[in-house]
Every structure is written in C-alpha cells, then in structure tokens.
Design a protein around this motif. Structure first.
Motif, PDB file in Angstrom:
ATOM      1  N   LEU A 154       0.856  -1.181   0.000  1.00 24.90           N
ATOM      2  CA  LEU A 154       0.000   0.000   0.000  1.00 24.90           C
ATOM      3  C   LEU A 154       0.895   1.235   0.000  1.00 24.90           C
ATOM      4  CD1 LEU A 154      -2.577  -1.173   2.690  1.00 24.90           C
ATOM      5  CD2 LEU A 154      -2.829  -1.261   0.214  1.00 24.90           C
ATOM      6  N   ASP A 155       0.584   2.191  -0.848  1.00 25.42           N
ATOM      7  CA  ASP A 155       1.494   3.299  -1.080  1.00 25.42           C
ATOM      8  C   ASP A 155       0.740   4.621  -1.094  1.00 25.42           C
ATOM      9  OD1 ASP A 155       4.256   4.247  -2.166  1.00 25.42           O
ATOM     10  OD2 ASP A 155       2.812   5.047  -3.599  1.00 25.42           O
ATOM     11  N   ALA A 156       1.208   5.590  -0.306  1.00 23.97           N
ATOM     12  CA  ALA A 156       0.526   6.876  -0.206  1.00 23.97           C
ATOM     13  C   ALA A 156       0.503   7.614  -1.536  1.00 23.97           C
ATOM     14  CB  ALA A 156       1.209   7.735   0.865  1.00 23.97           C
ATOM     15  N   GLY A 157       1.623   7.577  -2.269  1.00 22.26           N
ATOM     16  CA  GLY A 157       1.654   8.247  -3.567  1.00 22.26           C
ATOM     17  C   GLY A 157       0.651   7.673  -4.539  1.00 22.26           C
ATOM     18  N   GLU A 158       0.492   6.341  -4.504  1.00 22.36           N
ATOM     19  CA  GLU A 158      -0.486   5.705  -5.382  1.00 22.36           C
ATOM     20  C   GLU A 158      -1.907   6.098  -4.986  1.00 22.36           C
ATOM     21  OE1 GLU A 158      -0.786   1.385  -7.314  1.00 22.36           O
ATOM     22  OE2 GLU A 158      -1.226   1.349  -5.167  1.00 22.36           O
ATOM     23  N   VAL A 159      -2.181   6.159  -3.684  1.00 22.61           N
ATOM     24  CA  VAL A 159      -3.501   6.597  -3.216  1.00 22.61           C
ATOM     25  C   VAL A 159      -3.821   7.983  -3.763  1.00 22.61           C
ATOM     26  CG1 VAL A 159      -4.873   7.237  -1.201  1.00 22.61           C
ATOM     27  CG2 VAL A 159      -3.433   5.208  -1.112  1.00 22.61           C
ATOM     28  N   ASP A 160      -2.868   8.894  -3.655  1.00 27.20           N
ATOM     29  CA  ASP A 160      -3.067  10.262  -4.129  1.00 27.20           C
ATOM     30  C   ASP A 160      -3.372  10.286  -5.619  1.00 27.20           C
ATOM     31  OD1 ASP A 160      -3.101  13.091  -3.977  1.00 27.20           O
ATOM     32  OD2 ASP A 160      -1.008  13.173  -4.635  1.00 27.20           O
ATOM     33  N   ASP A 167      -3.348   6.983   7.755  1.00 25.86           N
ATOM     34  CA  ASP A 167      -2.756   5.778   8.333  1.00 25.86           C
ATOM     35  C   ASP A 167      -1.474   5.363   7.628  1.00 25.86           C
ATOM     36  OD1 ASP A 167      -4.613   5.347  10.369  1.00 25.86           O
ATOM     37  OD2 ASP A 167      -6.009   4.381   9.009  1.00 25.86           O
ATOM     38  N   LEU A 168      -1.425   5.572   6.306  1.00 25.99           N
ATOM     39  CA  LEU A 168      -0.234   5.167   5.558  1.00 25.99           C
ATOM     40  C   LEU A 168       0.943   6.103   5.801  1.00 25.99           C
ATOM     41  CD1 LEU A 168      -1.681   4.119   2.076  1.00 25.99           C
ATOM     42  CD2 LEU A 168      -0.820   2.630   3.879  1.00 25.99           C
ATOM     43  N   ASP A 169       0.661   7.400   5.779  1.00 26.87           N
ATOM     44  CA  ASP A 169       1.727   8.392   5.939  1.00 26.87           C
ATOM     45  C   ASP A 169       1.088   9.723   6.329  1.00 26.87           C
ATOM     46  OD1 ASP A 169       3.819  10.167   5.802  1.00 26.87           O
ATOM     47  OD2 ASP A 169       4.517   9.543   3.822  1.00 26.87           O
ATOM     48  N   GLY A 170       1.060   9.982   7.621  1.00 27.45           N
ATOM     49  CA  GLY A 170       0.388  11.173   8.111  1.00 27.45           C
ATOM     50  C   GLY A 170       0.986  12.473   7.625  1.00 27.45           C
ATOM     51  N   ASP A 171       2.227  12.444   7.150  1.00 26.95           N
ATOM     52  CA  ASP A 171       2.888  13.659   6.677  1.00 26.95           C
ATOM     53  C   ASP A 171       2.797  13.843   5.171  1.00 26.95           C
ATOM     54  OD1 ASP A 171       3.741  14.321   9.265  1.00 26.95           O
ATOM     55  OD2 ASP A 171       5.481  12.989   9.090  1.00 26.95           O
ATOM     56  N   PHE A 172       2.148  12.888   4.485  1.00 28.26           N
ATOM     57  CA  PHE A 172       2.107  12.960   3.020  1.00 28.26           C
ATOM     58  C   PHE A 172       1.186  14.093   2.567  1.00 28.26           C
ATOM     59  CE2 PHE A 172       0.512  11.846  -1.181  1.00 28.26           C
ATOM     60  CZ  PHE A 172       1.681  11.495  -1.834  1.00 28.26           C
ATOM     61  N   GLU A 173       1.648  14.865   1.590  1.00 29.77           N
ATOM     62  CA  GLU A 173       0.853  15.964   1.056  1.00 29.77           C
ATOM     63  C   GLU A 173       0.155  15.500  -0.224  1.00 29.77           C
ATOM     64  OE1 GLU A 173       1.309  20.722  -0.065  1.00 29.77           O
ATOM     65  OE2 GLU A 173       3.098  19.456   0.159  1.00 29.77           O
ATOM     66  N   ALA A 174      -1.147  15.303  -0.137  1.00 25.54           N
ATOM     67  CA  ALA A 174      -1.917  14.744  -1.256  1.00 25.54           C
ATOM     68  C   ALA A 174      -2.310  15.855  -2.232  1.00 25.54           C
ATOM     69  CB  ALA A 174      -3.141  14.016  -0.737  1.00 25.54           C
ATOM     70  N   LEU A 175      -1.382  16.260  -3.048  1.00 25.78           N
ATOM     71  CA  LEU A 175      -1.619  17.378  -3.959  1.00 25.78           C
ATOM     72  C   LEU A 175      -2.648  17.042  -5.037  1.00 25.78           C
ATOM     73  CD1 LEU A 175       2.033  18.689  -4.458  1.00 25.78           C
ATOM     74  CD2 LEU A 175       0.207  19.721  -3.093  1.00 25.78           C
ATOM     75  N   THR A 176      -2.595  15.813  -5.538  1.00 29.22           N
ATOM     76  CA  THR A 176      -3.515  15.442  -6.617  1.00 29.22           C
ATOM     77  C   THR A 176      -4.956  15.412  -6.115  1.00 29.22           C
ATOM     78  OG1 THR A 176      -1.748  14.077  -7.555  1.00 29.22           O
ATOM     79  CG2 THR A 176      -3.948  13.778  -8.458  1.00 29.22           C
ATOM     80  N   VAL A 177      -5.166  14.802  -4.958  1.00 28.04           N
ATOM     81  CA  VAL A 177      -6.508  14.782  -4.376  1.00 28.04           C
ATOM     82  C   VAL A 177      -6.981  16.201  -4.082  1.00 28.04           C
ATOM     83  CG1 VAL A 177      -7.819  14.161  -2.304  1.00 28.04           C
ATOM     84  CG2 VAL A 177      -6.393  12.455  -3.422  1.00 28.04           C
ATOM     85  N   ALA A 178      -6.118  17.023  -3.521  1.00 25.60           N
ATOM     86  CA  ALA A 178      -6.500  18.390  -3.173  1.00 25.60           C
ATOM     87  C   ALA A 178      -6.917  19.186  -4.398  1.00 25.60           C
ATOM     88  CB  ALA A 178      -5.336  19.088  -2.466  1.00 25.60           C
ATOM     89  N   GLN A 179      -6.159  19.064  -5.479  1.00 19.45           N
ATOM     90  CA  GLN A 179      -6.491  19.812  -6.688  1.00 19.45           C
ATOM     91  C   GLN A 179      -7.762  19.273  -7.342  1.00 19.45           C
ATOM     92  OE1 GLN A 179      -5.171  22.637  -7.865  1.00 19.45           O
ATOM     93  NE2 GLN A 179      -3.933  22.641  -5.988  1.00 19.45           N
TER      94      GLN A 179
END
Length: 249
Positions: free
Chosen positions: A88-94, A227-239
């Motif tokens: 499971l990968d935070a970047g992939e989720v985003d 849960d995967l990475d609390g510090d990850f900045e989800a730019l794609t989801v945000a935009q």
C-alpha cells in the motif's frame, strides 16, 4: 523482504473453475479478491507455477491472470515469473483517488436528474443492503452493494468514460477495505455522504451531485493516507477536490 508463497498461501481457498474458456478471468477475479480482502498480504511473493499446481490449472491461464493483476497495479512481476503483491502506497492513493474523484464527479454530474425511478429505488436498496451487511460484518456483500451503488451514481456515463471509472474504482478497492479495517467509524460518515449524493442525483442538482461525490471520495482517501503516511501531502486529491467541488476538502 517478500513473504514466501509457500508460507503465506497454505490456507487459501481453491477457486471453483467451471469454464475452461474463462479460467484466466476466473483466476484473476479470485486472486484479485484475495488481495483486496487482505488474505494475500502486501509483500507476499507469488509464483505462477506454484499457484497453477495449487489451483490445478495449466500455467497459461495463470500467466494471463498475473498479467491482468499487474495491469491493475496489484502485483509487480519479475522475469522469472515470480511476482510480489504491491505494498500500500501513499503516492499511489493520491494519484488513483485524484483521477477517480475527477472522473466519478463528472459521471455524477452527467447522471444527475437522469436516473429512472427504478434506478433510484435500486440505489436506495443498495444503501439498505450496505447497512444490513455492515451490521452482519459481511464485508464481501457490503463491497458488492457499495460497488453497485457507485455504478448507479454514474449510470449515464457512456463508453469509454464508464469503463475508465470502473477501472479506477476497482483499483482503489483494497484501499477502501484498508480504511474500513482501521476505522470502523467511517461507515457512519460514508453512509451520510452516500445519502447526500443520491438525494442530489435524484433531484437533478448537478453541482451538488458532483461536489458531494468529490468530497466523499476525498474523505476516503484522506482516511487511508492518514494511516499510511500522516505527513504525506496529497496534492492530486487536493487539486481534484478544488476543481470538482469548488473549494478545499
């Protein structure tokens, strides 16, 4: 380190294969469900020949099933025909949810005000089934009802859009289940969001339908990412949310 297949898969259920012409598809569906359910954990090493023996099939349909799993991003395959279930990968989720939000919000906008009475009734029945199966802790049936509900919410999206939406929905499914296992309270929030989406669709409120769908999917992504990475900045989801809902989550 990968988890060796012989240790990880001893207790797997052998699929019922009833049509030789559909073996590849049936194997793919079975393995995909096991990965999404967590029965085959991330990092598990898979071998085509070993699984073919376990499931009593030739390597040809197993090879094709592996190809489909790889195409979906569920496994990474090496030249020696061994594969590893992707972590499971935070970047992939985003990335996955950013695309899914954009496409599914568009599908909801296209569908708003265009559902038949029978389709609205079926969507309401899906919500009832989701509540019932959640109480019974029958996650397989919950997932089936949830998948059908989202399909109805974009029912007027034609080809190729409908197929692309379905593809991204399927690719995010194991993240949905991951979030559910970690956060039982997400059911109540998701239920309210589903009701809001359906109300907007039935009333023909185009902007509200698209925005509600975007925020609903973004909430799921945010739960998983926390849960995967609390510090990850989800730019794609945000935009994507900014674009589809007219403001931040």
């Amino acid at each position: 380190m990968p988890v060796r297949v012989d240790a990880a898969l001893d207790d797997l259920v052998v699929p019922t294969l009833d049509n030789p012409r559909e073996f590849s598809s049936q194997l793919h569906t079975h393995l995909r469900r096991l990965i999404n359910d967590g029965a085959i954990a991330p990092g598990t090493e898979l071998n085509q020949a070993d699984l073919a023996r376990r499931f009593n099939v030739s390597r040809i349909p197993m090879r094709e099933a592996f190809r489909m799993l790889q195409q979906e991003g569920l496994i990474d395959v090496a030249l020696n025909q061994r594969a590893v279930v992707r972590a499971l990968d935070a970047g992939e989720v985003d990335q996955l949810y950013g695309v899914r939000i954009t496409l599914e919000a568009l599908g909801a906008r296209i569908t708003a005000g265009r559902l038949s009475d029978a389709e609205v009734a079926e969507a309401q029945e899906c919500l009832r089934r989701m509540r019932k199966t959640k109480r019974a802790q029958d996650m397989s049936e919950w997932v089936a009802a949830h998948r059908r509900f989202h399909t109805l919410c974009t029912a007027r999206a034609g080809a190729p859009l409908a197929g692309i939406i379905l593809s991204y929905s399927e690719r995010t499914e194991r993240y949905v289940r991951f979030g559910q296992r970690a956060h039982a309270d997400t059911f109540a929030v998701a239920e309210a969001e589903h009701e809001q989406i359906l109300t907007a669709l039935a009333a023909g409120e185009v902007d509200a339908a698209g925005a509600s769908m975007a925020r609903h999917l973004a909430h799921t992504a945010a739960t998983v990412l926390a849960d995967l990475d609390g510090d990850f900045e989800a730019l794609t989801v945000a935009q994507s949310v900014q674009m589809c809902a007219g403001g931040p989550l």
